[in-house]
Design a protein around this motif. Structure first.
Motif, PDB file in Angstrom:
ATOM      1  N   ILE A   1       0.820  -1.215   0.000  1.00  0.00           N
ATOM      2  CA  ILE A   1       0.000   0.000   0.000  1.00  0.00           C
ATOM      3  C   ILE A   1       0.854   1.266   0.000  1.00  0.00           C
ATOM      4  O   ILE A   1       0.343   2.370  -0.192  1.00  0.00           O
ATOM      5  CB  ILE A   1      -0.973   0.035   1.200  1.00  0.00           C
ATOM      6  N   VAL A   2       2.160   1.129   0.187  1.00  0.00           N
ATOM      7  CA  VAL A   2       3.062   2.287   0.175  1.00  0.00           C
ATOM      8  C   VAL A   2       3.001   2.968  -1.194  1.00  0.00           C
ATOM      9  O   VAL A   2       3.026   2.300  -2.237  1.00  0.00           O
ATOM     10  CB  VAL A   2       4.512   1.861   0.464  1.00  0.00           C
ATOM     11  N   GLY A   3       2.900   4.284  -1.187  1.00  0.00           N
ATOM     12  CA  GLY A   3       2.901   5.032  -2.440  1.00  0.00           C
ATOM     13  C   GLY A   3       1.572   5.050  -3.163  1.00  0.00           C
ATOM     14  O   GLY A   3       1.447   5.638  -4.240  1.00  0.00           O
ATOM     15  N   LYS A   4       0.544   4.439  -2.581  1.00  0.00           N
ATOM     16  CA  LYS A   4      -0.772   4.400  -3.217  1.00  0.00           C
ATOM     17  C   LYS A   4      -1.627   5.588  -2.772  1.00  0.00           C
ATOM     18  O   LYS A   4      -1.309   6.290  -1.817  1.00  0.00           O
ATOM     19  CB  LYS A   4      -1.480   3.090  -2.855  1.00  0.00           C
ATOM     20  N   LYS A   5      -2.728   5.803  -3.495  1.00  0.00           N
ATOM     21  CA  LYS A   5      -3.709   6.818  -3.098  1.00  0.00           C
ATOM     22  C   LYS A   5      -4.610   6.184  -2.038  1.00  0.00           C
ATOM     23  O   LYS A   5      -5.257   5.173  -2.295  1.00  0.00           O
ATOM     24  CB  LYS A   5      -4.526   7.272  -4.304  1.00  0.00           C
ATOM     25  N   MET A   6      -4.644   6.797  -0.856  1.00  0.00           N
ATOM     26  CA  MET A   6      -5.333   6.218   0.294  1.00  0.00           C
ATOM     27  C   MET A   6      -6.534   7.068   0.706  1.00  0.00           C
ATOM     28  O   MET A   6      -6.455   8.299   0.739  1.00  0.00           O
ATOM     29  CB  MET A   6      -4.364   6.117   1.486  1.00  0.00           C
TER      30      MET A   6
END
Length: 344
Positions: free
Chosen positions: A153-158
């Motif tokens: 999930i790192v670097g994703k749109k959250m």
């Protein structure tokens, strides 16, 4: 002169007596009107139009118990709901554990009145669940050894719900930080890093409600989203797996209301599941008389309310609270939410 003074004195007393009578004796002054009204503030999640019957059922229990008019204050922002209770502009409010502890910190007069129990009818299982989910079509990108993981999930749109949300922010960020802080690169990861893009995620969105956060995911605005399992009876249905098990797949129900009306049939996969303490119906104890506090608490925790299908919706029906086994409202103390405080 003495006679004139006596006449003036009697006139003054008459004016004072009349003023006092009109302000406190007839029950029609502005102050008394306020006392005859109880305001209940609702988070954005429970302010949805398709939950109005559920809100009305709870209001009705309060109104019958106190003999007073009950009005709803609907909100589009968690902070508005919290501040309404803190200030005493609202006397009651259904809150998450995070929002409640925040309100209590700001004003110690804000205390829990009741909380909905688990299937046992006690506090032992008074829990719901926080999910971190992705669109089903992207689920393969978040698998490791055939099992879902939040490693990627790192670097994703959250998308989160609100910084004041328990299951939509406090719990998922706590889990993310605990998971990644084992790596040297992220050993100093903080909650603040979860709130803005460029620190851990490429972009951070806040849906302002659990519905809004889930919609951000399903509309493609976010790659990953945090929201609660309690949306399921009203908006989602299980496609595969078991509810509240990682790797389960759910889809938007055909009869789902806003903001899912254009998202019917859209599917998502749950990557992580974390238990969360049920949030209380809290009160501002200074703006609600002790007599009314007891009346409301007794009414909400009664067998009659526990068996009221308009308050605790049976399976297949929409409602703020769902009937599960012996679920009901039970008394709860402030100290029960120390587990939420410990997250910080």
């Amino acid at each position: 002169m003495k006679k004139l003074a006596m006449i003036l004195l009697l006139a003054m007393l008459t004016v004072i007596f009349t003023a006092c009578s009109s302000s406190s004796g007839d029950g029609k002054s502005g102050g008394d009107k306020k006392k005859e009204t109880i305001t209940v503030v609702w988070y954005p999640n429970e302010s949805a139009d398709d939950l109005k019957d559920s809100r009305a059922a709870i209001d009705d229990v309060i109104a019958k118990a106190t003999g007073k008019k009950v009005v709803d204050k609907l909100t589009t922002d968690y902070n508005i709901a919290i501040e309404a209770l803190v200030s005493g502009n609202a006397q009651l409010g259904l809150m998450g554990g995070e929002g409640y502890t925040e309100a209590h910190t700001k004003n110690a007069d804000v205390v829990p009145l009741v909380v909905n129990s688990g299937a046992s009818g006690t506090l032992k299982d008074a829990l719901y669940h926080s999910w971190i989910s992705v669109r089903k079509a992207d689920a393969s990108k978040y698998m490791k050894d055939g099992k879902p993981t939040i490693d990627n999930i790192v670097g994703k749109k959250m998308s989160f719900v609100s910084p004041s949300s328990t299951s939509g922010f406090a719990i998922p960020t706590s889990r993310i930080i605990a998971h990644f802080s084992e790596q040297d690169k992220y050993k100093d990861l903080k909650v603040e890093d979860m709130q803005q893009g460029g620190k851990f995620f490429s972009q951070v969105l806040f849906g302002q409600s659990h519905q809004g956060s889930a919609a951000n995911l399903l509309m493609g605005k976010a790659d990953v989203a945090a929201f609660m399992d309690l949306l399921t009876p009203n908006y989602f249905e299980l496609v595969s797996g078991k509810l509240n098990e990682e790797a389960s797949v759910l889809k938007v129900r055909n009869d789902a209301g806003d903001p899912f009306t254009s998202l019917k049939g859209k599917e998502f996969t749950v990557l992580s599941v974390t238990p969360v303490l049920n949030g209380p119906i809290a009160m501002n104890s200074k703006s609600l008389s002790k007599e009314d506090q007891k009346k409301i608490q007794d009414a909400l925790t009664s067998d009659e309310t526990a068996n009221n299908s308009k308050v605790f919706a049976p399976e297949g029906s929409k409602g703020i609270f769902s009937k599960d086994g012996k679920s009901r409202f039970v008394k709860v103390e402030d100290s029960w939410y120390d587990a939420i405080r410990d997250l910080h």
